[in-house]
Every structure is written in structure tokens, then in C-alpha cells.
Design a protein around this motif. Structure first.
Motif, short mmCIF file in Angstrom:
data_model
loop_
_atom_site.label_atom_id
_atom_site.label_comp_id
_atom_site.label_asym_id
_atom_site.label_seq_id
_atom_site.Cartn_x
_atom_site.Cartn_y
_atom_site.Cartn_z
N ALA A 137 2.47 9.26 -5.99
CA ALA A 137 2.95 10.61 -5.72
C ALA A 137 4.20 10.93 -6.54
O ALA A 137 4.36 12.05 -7.03
CB ALA A 137 3.25 10.76 -4.23
N ALA A 138 5.06 9.92 -6.68
CA ALA A 138 6.30 10.15 -7.42
C ALA A 138 6.00 10.44 -8.88
O ALA A 138 6.63 11.30 -9.50
CB ALA A 138 7.22 8.94 -7.27
N SER A 139 5.07 9.71 -9.44
CA SER A 139 4.77 9.92 -10.86
C SER A 139 4.01 11.22 -11.09
O SER A 139 4.09 11.80 -12.17
CB SER A 139 3.97 8.75 -11.40
OG SER A 139 2.72 8.71 -10.77
N ARG A 143 0.84 -1.21 0.00
CA ARG A 143 0.00 0.00 0.00
C ARG A 143 0.86 1.25 0.00
O ARG A 143 0.63 2.20 -0.75
CB ARG A 143 -0.91 -0.03 1.22
CG ARG A 143 -1.90 1.11 1.22
CD ARG A 143 -2.96 0.90 2.28
NE ARG A 143 -3.23 2.17 2.92
CZ ARG A 143 -2.69 2.56 4.06
NH1 ARG A 143 -1.91 1.77 4.73
NH2 ARG A 143 -2.96 3.76 4.54
N ARG A 144 1.88 1.24 0.85
CA ARG A 144 2.76 2.39 0.88
C ARG A 144 3.47 2.56 -0.45
O ARG A 144 3.65 3.68 -0.94
CB ARG A 144 3.79 2.22 2.00
CG ARG A 144 3.24 2.63 3.34
CD ARG A 144 4.21 2.31 4.44
NE ARG A 144 5.26 3.30 4.51
CZ ARG A 144 6.55 3.03 4.72
NH1 ARG A 144 6.93 1.78 4.86
NH2 ARG A 144 7.44 3.98 4.79
N ALA A 145 3.85 1.43 -1.03
CA ALA A 145 4.51 1.50 -2.34
C ALA A 145 3.58 2.11 -3.37
O ALA A 145 4.00 2.91 -4.21
CB ALA A 145 4.93 0.10 -2.77
N ALA A 146 2.33 1.70 -3.30
CA ALA A 146 1.37 2.22 -4.27
C ALA A 146 1.24 3.73 -4.15
O ALA A 146 1.30 4.46 -5.15
CB ALA A 146 0.01 1.55 -4.07
N TYR A 147 1.07 4.22 -2.93
CA TYR A 147 0.91 5.65 -2.74
C TYR A 147 2.18 6.40 -3.12
O TYR A 147 2.13 7.49 -3.71
CB TYR A 147 0.55 5.96 -1.29
CG TYR A 147 -0.92 5.78 -1.00
CD1 TYR A 147 -1.36 4.88 -0.03
CD2 TYR A 147 -1.88 6.52 -1.70
CE1 TYR A 147 -2.71 4.72 0.23
CE2 TYR A 147 -3.22 6.35 -1.43
CZ TYR A 147 -3.62 5.46 -0.48
OH TYR A 147 -4.96 5.29 -0.23
N ALA A 148 3.32 5.82 -2.79
CA ALA A 148 4.57 6.50 -3.11
C ALA A 148 4.77 6.59 -4.62
O ALA A 148 5.21 7.63 -5.13
CB ALA A 148 5.74 5.77 -2.46
N HIS A 203 13.17 3.70 -2.63
CA HIS A 203 14.02 2.95 -1.71
C HIS A 203 13.64 3.17 -0.26
O HIS A 203 14.13 2.50 0.62
CB HIS A 203 15.48 3.35 -1.92
CG HIS A 203 15.99 2.91 -3.25
ND1 HIS A 203 16.36 1.61 -3.50
CD2 HIS A 203 16.18 3.58 -4.40
CE1 HIS A 203 16.78 1.51 -4.75
NE2 HIS A 203 16.67 2.68 -5.33
N ILE A 204 12.81 4.11 -0.05
CA ILE A 204 12.44 4.41 1.33
C ILE A 204 11.63 3.27 1.91
O ILE A 204 11.64 3.01 3.09
CB ILE A 204 11.60 5.69 1.36
CG1 ILE A 204 12.43 6.84 0.82
CG2 ILE A 204 11.14 6.02 2.75
CD1 ILE A 204 11.58 7.96 0.34
N LEU A 241 2.05 13.90 0.42
CA LEU A 241 1.95 12.45 0.55
C LEU A 241 3.31 11.82 0.77
O LEU A 241 3.49 10.96 1.64
CB LEU A 241 1.29 11.88 -0.71
CG LEU A 241 0.89 10.42 -0.71
CD1 LEU A 241 0.00 10.11 0.48
CD2 LEU A 241 0.16 10.07 -1.98
N LEU A 242 4.29 12.28 0.01
CA LEU A 242 5.63 11.74 0.17
C LEU A 242 6.21 12.10 1.52
O LEU A 242 6.91 11.30 2.14
CB LEU A 242 6.53 12.24 -0.96
CG LEU A 242 6.36 11.46 -2.25
CD1 LEU A 242 7.14 12.09 -3.37
CD2 LEU A 242 6.78 10.03 -2.08
N ARG A 243 5.90 13.31 1.94
CA ARG A 243 6.36 13.72 3.25
C ARG A 243 5.76 12.82 4.32
O ARG A 243 6.44 12.41 5.26
CB ARG A 243 5.95 15.17 3.52
CG ARG A 243 6.92 15.93 4.37
CD ARG A 243 6.39 17.31 4.65
NE ARG A 243 6.26 18.08 3.43
CZ ARG A 243 5.21 18.87 3.16
NH1 ARG A 243 4.22 18.98 4.00
NH2 ARG A 243 5.16 19.55 2.02
#
Lengths: 134, 331
Positions: free
Chosen positions: A39-41, A31-36, B308-309, A52-54
Motif C-alpha cells: 500500500a505504501a509503494s 503478512r501485515r508488513a507485506a500489505y503495508a 514503523h507501525i 488498506l493502511l487505515r
């Protein structure tokens, strides 16, 4: 771009020890990967992606926070409308924005969320299909 | 009685038309109608607004009625004029009267012109406002960097207070954003109220977030069984989306270094099922991502390092077998 990042992130999550972790831990990681990835894209131009990344970066056992010159809470919102308050809570970083800006960010957030959901759905479908074949 | 006397006195002294009016001026109420006609003819001769004659008539009649109250004093004055002043002065006096009436006529005409212009302007102002809006929108782009003032023109019949103008601009911005959201959220076309719209939007966002959680749980359950192998996929030129599709995804600039022949070969494969290029399916998304995964390692931007976090102990990136099962699925 979202798919790229998400798949890389998935592989990273998988690498961290498949047998030792419980599915719930993995689910949280995914889930965290999905949100990250989302947000990254979206890029640093969007307020919600930055917030979100913060939020993801800030791990619970982090220690002292670096004193940053971050201007948070530019304008404390007088939340009169309960709908507006609810929307601010849902959209990441929505506490400090003006109403106009909030709607704009909400639109972008909804768009990216929908795309992420579609992507994950496809992956799950294809994975389950493969499993059903074998 | 008067009239007879005046006519006797008047005829002898002057021979111009102005003097004739002079005779009438000093007479009874009946003469006023003559004055009216005389002045009207004078007006016609001097001014050329013939098309608006009718309202002038009414205006004139009103004016004459207004001046009618002054007639007794006028009568007296003209009497004196006629008696004591020479003809030239009488003429001048008459001219003055005519001039004053003409001025009134001119004023009337001006009023009428103003009325006409205002009627024309009503349609023009709306056009002006539209033009202004369009020009504002066009000029906002290049001018936004110079100054941040938003130029708004008040419509006809609206408050011109600066506060209300700014509020109106803000309201328009908000409604525009709401329309955008309406397009994004499915099933919101019929809802017209702002509160209902917001409610729908909030429900939709909550449902999307729940879906993400549910799908992540599902993925976690399915995940350990998945094996990925990228090395097998890449040389096979896996079904890639067409270039337009990848552009839709937000192709990074690093991707432009790709050899085009890869895409060409893949393109032929894709065109047979007839998938549209502009709207790639989510399967295309994944396939595109596979290619990107293999080639993009050297293009890591700092923003991507965020990935990577997530893991406490990141290890080497394993090759993925996504392509294998995707290949198995293609009909």
C-alpha cells in the motif's frame, strides 16, 4: 520500491525478538508488513492503498477513535449483483466506490498484489536456496 | 373538338411558347402529356440539374398525375382566361402555372438533394463520430480541468435521450475497465462474458491473497535463519539493475543523486548474462532494493513511516546479509 520497503520491514519484524515469538505471530507480522509495503509503494493516490493502511493502522485495542472529518460511505451501494458484492469485499475500500471506480481500483490492486507475490516468492526461493547450499 | 377551337383561338392571339402551352392547357387529357413535355423542357431550360433528370421524370409524372385531377377546373379557367383576359394576362397565367410546376420541380430537386446528402452523411456521420471521439479524448486532458462535461455525439440510429447517452458513456467506461482487467488476469483472453470475467477476477484476487498468506508463513519459518549484512554488499558494487530497470520500479526522486559510476560498473556485470534492462527480474528487484536500503535512510518520506507501525517495539535497524546469499547464488 516495493522490494525496498518490504526488506526493511522484514528486518524490522525480525528485530522484534526472534526467539520469543511463535512462527505464527511472525507470519502475521510478515503478512501485515507485506500489505503495508504494498500500500505504501502504491501511494496515497489510490483509494485501496489508503483504505488498506487505515485498516492496518487501526489496532484492535486502540481506544477511542479520533473524530475525523472523513466522509465514509458516500453512497450506500444497492448490492444486486453477487459478483459485484464479492469484489467489493475483496478489494480494500471497495464498499463506497462506484462500479467504474471499483473496477479501476481492482485492476491496480491485482497488479500490486501480483508484484508482491512475485517478490515474496523470490525471497523465499533465494532463502531456501541458501539454506540448501549450507 | 376542343382542340380545334382552341388552336384556332390560340394561334391568333399569341406567338410565344408560353401561349402554346396555354392552348394545350385548356384541352383534353391528351394535352396533358404535351404539358408535361413542355414543362419538362421549361424546367430543363431554367434549372440545370441534369444529372437527376430521371427521378425528376418520375416525380414529374406523379405531379402531373396529381394535377390531372385538377385539369377539368383548370380547363374551365383557362377557357375563361382565353376568352376574357388579354394575352398578357394569359401569359401571366401560363407563367404562373409554369412557375408552380417549376416550384414543384424545385421542391422535387430539393428532396432529391436531401436524399443524396443523407446518403453521403451516413458515412460522414460515422467519421464525424469517430473524429468527435478522438477529439473528445484529446481534448479531455486539457479541458478536464475546465469543465467536467463529456461531449458525446449520438450515432446514427441511436437514441438521443440524455439518459441513454450517459448510460452509454458509462457502459463504455465499464467495458474499457473490464478489458484492462482482462489483460491483467492470466488466462482471461478467451472469456467474453462480463459475469464470467468477474468470476475469474474474483478467483484470481482470492488466490493471490492466499498466496501472500502462505508465503508469509514460509518466510516466517525461514526468516530466523537469514542473516543480512549490507555493509559488505555496498562497497562491492553488487549486481545492480541497469538504470532503466530501476526506473521501472518507480525510482524515487531522491535516487537521482546517486553517482553514475556505480551503475556503470554494475552494468557491465549484468550485460553478460544478457538480462534485458526493460524488464528486470525479481532478483534485480532485490538487488536494487539493497542499494536503496543503504542509501535511502536519509530520504524517509512520511509515507514510509508507516513501516514503523508494524512492530510494537522497534529497535535499531540491523544490517542485512541478503546480499551475501544472493552473491552465493549468482553463477
Amino acid at each position: 520500491m516495493v522490494a525496498l520497503r518490504f526488506l526493511r520491514a522484514l528486518s524490522l519484524v525480525r528485530c522484534s525478538g526472534p526467539g520469543a515469538r511463535s512462527p505464527s505471530y511472525r507470519a502475521r507480522g510478515i503478512r501485515r508488513a507485506a500489505y503495508a509495503c504494498m500500500a505504501a509503494s502504491a501511494g496515497p493516490r489510490r483509494a485501496w492503498s489508503r483504505a488498506l493502511l487505515r485498516k492496518i493502522r487501526r489496532r484492535p485495542g486502540r481506544g477511542l477513535r479520533r473524530p475525523r472529518a472523513v466522509i465514509r460511505r458516500r453512497r450506500p451501494v444497492g448490492g444486486g449483483d453477487p459478483l459485484e458484492v464479492a469484489l467489493r469485499r475483496l478489494v480494500p475500500g471497495g464498499g463506497c466506490m462506484e462500479y467504474c471506480r471499483l473496477l479501476e481500483e481492482a485492476a491496480d490492486y491485482v497488479k500490486c498484489l501480483a508484484m508482491q507475490v512475485r517478490l515474496m516468492q523470490t525471497i523465499v526461493d533465494s532463502a531456501s536456496h541458501v539454506n540448501s547450499i549450507d | 373538338m376542343y382542340s380545334t377551337q382552341q388552336s384556332e383561338g390560340g394561334v391568333g392571339t399569341s406567338a410565344s411558347a408560353g401561349i402554346v402551352s396555354d392552348e394545350c392547357l385548356g384541352n383534353t387529357w391528351d394535352s396533358l402529356s404535351v404539358v408535361q413535355s413542355m414543362n419538362f423542357t421549361e424546367a430543363n431550360r431554367i434549372t440545370s440539374h441534369r444529372d437527376i433528370r430521371l427521378p425528376l421524370d418520375h416525380q414529374l409524372s406523379g405531379l402531373v398525375a396529381g394535377t390531372a385531377t385538377l385539369s377539368p377546373s383548370d380547363k374551365g379557367r383557362s377557357h375563361e382566361d382565353m376568352d376574357s383576359f388579354p394575352s398578357s394576362q394569359r401569359h401571366r397565367h401560363n407563367k404562373r402555372k409554369i412557375d408552380s410546376v417549376q416550384n414543384q420541380n424545385v421542391k422535387v430537386e430539393e428532396q432529391h438533394d436531401v436524399l443524396l446528402e443523407s446518403v453521403k452523411d451516413q458515412s460522414g456521420k460515422d467519421e464525424k463520430k469517430q473524429n468527435n471521439e478522438i477529439s473528445n479524448k484529446n481534448s479531455k486532458g486539457p479541458d478536464a480541468s475546465k469543465d467536467d462535461y463529456i461531449h458525446v455525439r449520438a450515432k446514427r440510429g441511436q437514441a438521443t435521450n440524455s439518459h441513454s447517452l450517459a448510460e452509454r458513456v458509462r457502459r463504455e467506461k465499464i467495458s474499457e475497465r473490464m478489458r484492462l482487467l482482462q489483460d491483467l488476469v492470466p488466462g482471461c483472453n478467451k472469456i467474453n462474458g462480463k459475469a464470467m470475467m468477474l468470476d475469474e477476477i474474483i478467483n484470481y484476487v482470492q488466490s493471490l491473497q492466499c498466496q501472500v498468506e502462505f508465503l508469509s508463513m514460509k518466510l516466517a519459518a525461514v526468516h530466523p535463519e537469514m542473516t543480512f549484512d549490507l555493509e559488505r554488499i555496498v562497497p562491492k558494487d553488487v549486481l545492480q539493475p541497469c538504470y532503466g530497470g530501476s526506473a521501472v520500479l518507480g525510482f524515487s526522486p531522491g535516487m537521482s543523486s546517486f553517482p553514475p559510476h556505480l551503475y556503470a560498473s554494475a552494468f557491465q556485470r549484468i550485460t553478460q548474462p544478457g538480462t534485458p534492462c526493460v524488464a528486470p527480474t525479481s532478483r534485480d528487484l532485490q538487488q536494487d532494493s539493497l542499494l536503496q536500503v543503504s542509501h535511502l535512510d536519509q530520504h524517509l518520506s512520511p509515507w514510509q513511516n508507516e513501516l514503523h507501525i508494524m512492530n510494537p517495539a522497534p529497535c535499531e535497524v540491523a544490517t542485512d546479509h541478503i546480499g551475501s546469499f544472493l552473491m552465493a547464488q549468482t553463477p
